[in-house]
Enzyme design. Sequence first.
Site, PDB file in Angstrom:
ATOM      1  N   HIS A 162      11.870  -0.675   7.429  1.00 53.24           N
ATOM      2  CA  HIS A 162      12.036  -0.432   6.001  1.00 53.24           C
ATOM      3  C   HIS A 162      10.865  -0.965   5.183  1.00 53.24           C
ATOM      4  O   HIS A 162      10.669  -0.541   4.042  1.00 53.24           O
ATOM      5  CB  HIS A 162      13.343  -1.073   5.516  1.00 53.24           C
ATOM      6  CG  HIS A 162      14.558  -0.397   6.049  1.00 53.24           C
ATOM      7  ND1 HIS A 162      15.311   0.500   5.305  1.00 53.24           N
ATOM      8  CD2 HIS A 162      15.148  -0.458   7.263  1.00 53.24           C
ATOM      9  CE1 HIS A 162      16.311   0.949   6.045  1.00 53.24           C
ATOM     10  NE2 HIS A 162      16.243   0.386   7.239  1.00 53.24           N
ATOM     11  N   ASP A 370       5.330  -2.407  -1.345  1.00 56.93           N
ATOM     12  CA  ASP A 370       6.755  -2.164  -1.114  1.00 56.93           C
ATOM     13  C   ASP A 370       6.910  -1.032  -0.118  1.00 56.93           C
ATOM     14  O   ASP A 370       6.140  -0.062  -0.151  1.00 56.93           O
ATOM     15  CB  ASP A 370       7.445  -1.779  -2.421  1.00 56.93           C
ATOM     16  CG  ASP A 370       8.832  -2.399  -2.567  1.00 56.93           C
ATOM     17  OD1 ASP A 370       9.406  -2.789  -1.541  1.00 56.93           O
ATOM     18  OD2 ASP A 370       9.320  -2.490  -3.702  1.00 56.93           O
TER      19      ASP A 370
END
Length: 470
Positions: A162, A370
């Site tokens: 992720h 991110d």
Amino acid sequence: MRQSSLVVVANRLPIDDNAPPDGVCEWRRSPGGLVGALHDILAHTPATWVGWAGGAGPAPELPDIGRLRIHAVGLSEAELADYYEGFANSTLWPLYHDAVEQPVFDRSWWEAYQQANRRFADAAAEVAEPGAAVWVQDYHLQLVPAMLRERRPDLLIGFFLHVPFPPPELFMQLPRRTELLRGMLGADLVGFQRAQGAHNLAQLARRLLGAKATDRAIELDGRTVRTGAFPVSIDVAEMQSLAARPDVVRRARQIRADLGQPRHVLLSVDRLDYTKGIEHRLTAYSELLRDGDVKAPDTVLVQVAVPSRERVGHYRLLRDRIEREVGRINGEYGRVGGPAIHYLNQRFDRAELAALYLAADVLVVTPLRDGMNLVAKEYVAARTDGDGALVLSEFAGAAVELDEAFLVNPHDLDDLKATLLAAMDASAAERSARMAAMRRQVTRHDIRAFTRAYLRSLDDSGALAASVTG
């Protein structure tokens, strides 16, 4: 022991920390994140979730959540310190985020990381039916795919990262780089948020393992490991439904009233983490106030900082720095009854988040790095009115999909300031056009589309994807 044909393995269980062992478990959700992404799919699918329940000690017996079986893994206080706070979050996390914070290499943490990964692999092997699919999640458990393959070669094993996967020049700094690489490559399919992750993995496989590798497949030890990009998404229908609820709409109006009916409401919703760019954002906003480009209380910033990893020293220091800076800015630029920044270090339920999204003229999402950032997608989904502006970091995975946002380099304070002003000053027509394009993208590529794409790549028969997503 009941077994499942689909097993999700993640560091954390998706349950509230305060759920009593003999009570009813409830989903534990925070803005964005793994649980938010998989909630809608797994809440209605026969599956087992293997993970840590929170707290130190033996694994508790926990009830199921609907059709989802819960299987807890126990971690000792020492393992939490060395595996979780140490190797996972003080070594891998900063390095995978472009070394925004200096990674720490401590040899003693590696043993704990291995031991914890073995425990998760053992638990998954125990609850998986013959021929089951096991979906391993994220950087905490990079050794699990190979360990699981040793225990259960009959399984179909997927791994999804992720967070960003770093370029070779950063990954090569890791003292245990080869073991970590082989751990991931124990999977049948390794998925990333962006195509660059698969490219980086192929380069490392060739360099460290001498493997034959492309950006789509790696041949190693007589096996072919497939790789690819699968941008994770959100439950768009759920967020749209929340945003349409009359009580949520009323709450959004009340929020604006409580803020003093400012001309502009800027909102940021982040985990309290140094990768999120909160300090850079506060500096830029402070300079806008200093230069008179914005004035409180005509413009206000609402900063939600969800508590995160409070046991880790870096995070406690970050919280102290942010709170001092918010106090300084409010002291210099606020008014009686009208602070320049409303700072909230707490969790919010989904309805309150939807109300905040509706109340905000501009959502400011400016991480330094991110993997995806689902908050940006949640804001777009919530804005069924077609209004609102999104300021989005170029270094968030979501920037690839949401290229109609006001994209910004958060490291460049002048660019950040100019982009914030551009978003606030945009005409209604410009906001509407940008939002319409982003809403089309998010609606077409929701959590079900993500899950179907990943599971169809894992099991090309299509049966697994059909069983989960219908």
